[in-house]
Write an enzyme that holds these catalytic residues in place. Structure first.
Site, PDB file in Angstrom:
ATOM      1  N   LYS A  11       0.838  -1.194   0.000  1.00 19.11           N
ATOM      2  CA  LYS A  11       0.000   0.000   0.000  1.00 19.11           C
ATOM      3  C   LYS A  11       0.873   1.244   0.000  1.00 19.11           C
ATOM      4  CE  LYS A  11      -4.589   0.591   0.288  1.00 19.11           C
ATOM      5  NZ  LYS A  11      -5.547  -0.168  -0.538  1.00 19.11           N
ATOM      6  N   THR A  59      -3.966  -5.524   0.528  1.00 17.23           N
ATOM      7  CA  THR A  59      -3.363  -4.196   0.695  1.00 17.23           C
ATOM      8  C   THR A  59      -4.180  -3.336   1.658  1.00 17.23           C
ATOM      9  OG1 THR A  59      -4.496  -3.185  -1.205  1.00 17.23           O
ATOM     10  CG2 THR A  59      -2.412  -4.311  -1.628  1.00 17.23           C
ATOM     11  N   ASP A  60      -5.478  -3.585   1.748  1.00 17.67           N
ATOM     12  CA  ASP A  60      -6.294  -2.858   2.726  1.00 17.67           C
ATOM     13  C   ASP A  60      -5.867  -3.207   4.144  1.00 17.67           C
ATOM     14  OD1 ASP A  60      -8.695  -1.068   3.111  1.00 17.67           O
ATOM     15  OD2 ASP A  60      -9.325  -2.804   4.277  1.00 17.67           O
ATOM     16  N   PHE A 162      32.835  30.201 -10.373  1.00 19.89           N
ATOM     17  CA  PHE A 162      33.013  29.107 -11.319  1.00 19.89           C
ATOM     18  C   PHE A 162      33.942  29.569 -12.429  1.00 19.89           C
ATOM     19  CE2 PHE A 162      31.475  25.987 -14.604  1.00 19.89           C
ATOM     20  CZ  PHE A 162      31.995  24.875 -13.951  1.00 19.89           C
ATOM     21  N   VAL A 232      29.756  23.750  -7.441  1.00 24.30           N
ATOM     22  CA  VAL A 232      28.795  22.907  -6.729  1.00 24.30           C
ATOM     23  C   VAL A 232      29.452  21.581  -6.358  1.00 24.30           C
ATOM     24  CG1 VAL A 232      26.585  21.702  -6.890  1.00 24.30           C
ATOM     25  CG2 VAL A 232      26.831  23.993  -7.870  1.00 24.30           C
ATOM     26  N   GLN A 233      30.279  21.062  -7.264  1.00 28.05           N
ATOM     27  CA  GLN A 233      30.944  19.779  -7.025  1.00 28.05           C
ATOM     28  C   GLN A 233      31.796  19.812  -5.748  1.00 28.05           C
ATOM     29  OE1 GLN A 233      30.566  21.265  -9.949  1.00 28.05           O
ATOM     30  NE2 GLN A 233      30.423  19.803 -11.643  1.00 28.05           N
ATOM     31  N   ASN A 259      21.580  22.912 -10.274  1.00 29.84           N
ATOM     32  CA  ASN A 259      22.103  24.282 -10.237  1.00 29.84           C
ATOM     33  C   ASN A 259      21.058  25.176 -10.896  1.00 29.84           C
ATOM     34  OD1 ASN A 259      23.632  26.554 -10.060  1.00 29.84           O
ATOM     35  ND2 ASN A 259      25.401  25.748 -11.165  1.00 29.84           N
TER      36      ASN A 259
END
Length: 302
Positions: A11, A59-60, A162, A232-233, A259
């Protein structure tokens, strides 16, 4: 001829909000809102191949179980509640040989009034969520547990660079030592199974998982703010390295960071030739940077 290779069922999107009242003062309360998914695997092949449903836990029933167990047991932190559900399903049903539990916790924080947190009033911090994923095999006792921060949106208007990147005949990007940096943080840390122990240990060691979450979030925000980011790296690697140093039970840290670009408007048509402070959000396309960082020497174990 066909053969069933793999299967699971259960579920999804079972939602609840639970209120916890302080024993000494019921007016002081906390809330936890969760969205739970439970998938079972085991001796269910004939339900697929022979149309024999005799082994199926409906599943209920899975949904009802999640809600009843949330009512009758502690749900803080979500890692411990995931382990509780795994223990319940694999213990109650012989045919259940494995389980996956995935929980997404909404971020509610207490409203501050006059410098103090209100006892029972909350502010939703969405879309940021706290998440956990648990996978358990009853036969081998193998336990995998990871937790995440998702959709924590951050932006800084300077302190990001950068330059020095590869340049070829397709390159149009100009180097910069001052740019906006913005991203939607997705950070996942996977626990070392040798450090967290059994399902029972996970159920009983809630403080560890809260501490790991707080460390991961605090480190992410601290380095995002303080570091004059060369890329960012580099920044995401430094974040992961510090989380590993601060929480020994964590084996790996993964970051997935888009980014989100902000581009200076060209206003030369208006005679403005030196625009350095008016940007437009450029959501598409965006950079997407990923990395997984672990402890030195452990890569072969993954």
């Amino acid at each position: 001829m066909a053969e069933l290779f793999d299967s699971s069922y259960g579920k999804a999107n079972v939602k609840f909000l639970k209120v916890r009242k302080d024993a000494s003062d019921p007016n002081i309360q906390d809330v936890l809102e969760a969205n739970v998914q439970v998938l079972l695997r085991g001796k269910f092949d004939t339900s697929y191949t022979k149309a024999d449903n005799s082994s199926i836990v409906p599943t209920d029933t899975v949904k009802n179980t999640i809600l009843v167990e949330a009512k009758t047991n502690n749900v803080w932190p979500i890692e411990s509640f995931a382990a509780h559900l795994a223990k319940h399903f694999t213990s109650k049903y012989d045919q259940v040989e494995g389980i996956e539990v995935y929980i997404v916790q909404a971020k509610w924080t207490k409203i501050k009034l006059e410098g103090k947190e209100h006892a029972h009033s909350f502010r939703h911090e969405g879309p940021e969520t706290r998440q956990t994923y648990l996978n358990y095999d009853k036969l081998t006792k193998k336990l995998t547990l990871s937790s995440s921060i998702k959709d924590l949106t951050v932006l800084k208007s300077t302190g990001s660079m950068f330059y020095g990147y590869n340049v070829c005949d397709y390159t149009t990007l100009k180097p910069t030592k001052d740019r906006i940096l913005s991203t939607d943080v997705s950070s996942t840390w996977t626990f070392d199974p040798n450090q967290i122990g059994s399902l029972e240990d996970v159920i009983g060691n809630g403080k560890l998982f809260d501490r790991a979450y707080n460390e991961a979030r605090d480190v992410t925000l601290e380095l995002f703010c303080k570091e004059n980011s060369p890329s960012v790296q580099a920044t995401m690697y430094n974040m992961a390295e510090k989380i590993l140093a601060n929480v020994k039970q964590i084996a790996t840290v993964t970051y997935v960071l888009p980014n989100k670009h902000y581009i200076l408007f060209n206003l030369e048509w208006k005679g403005i030739k030196d625009n350095k402070d008016l940007f437009y959000p450029s959501p598409d396309p965006n950079g997407l940077i990923k990395c997984t960082v672990g402890r030195k020497g452990d890569k072969a174990k993954l």
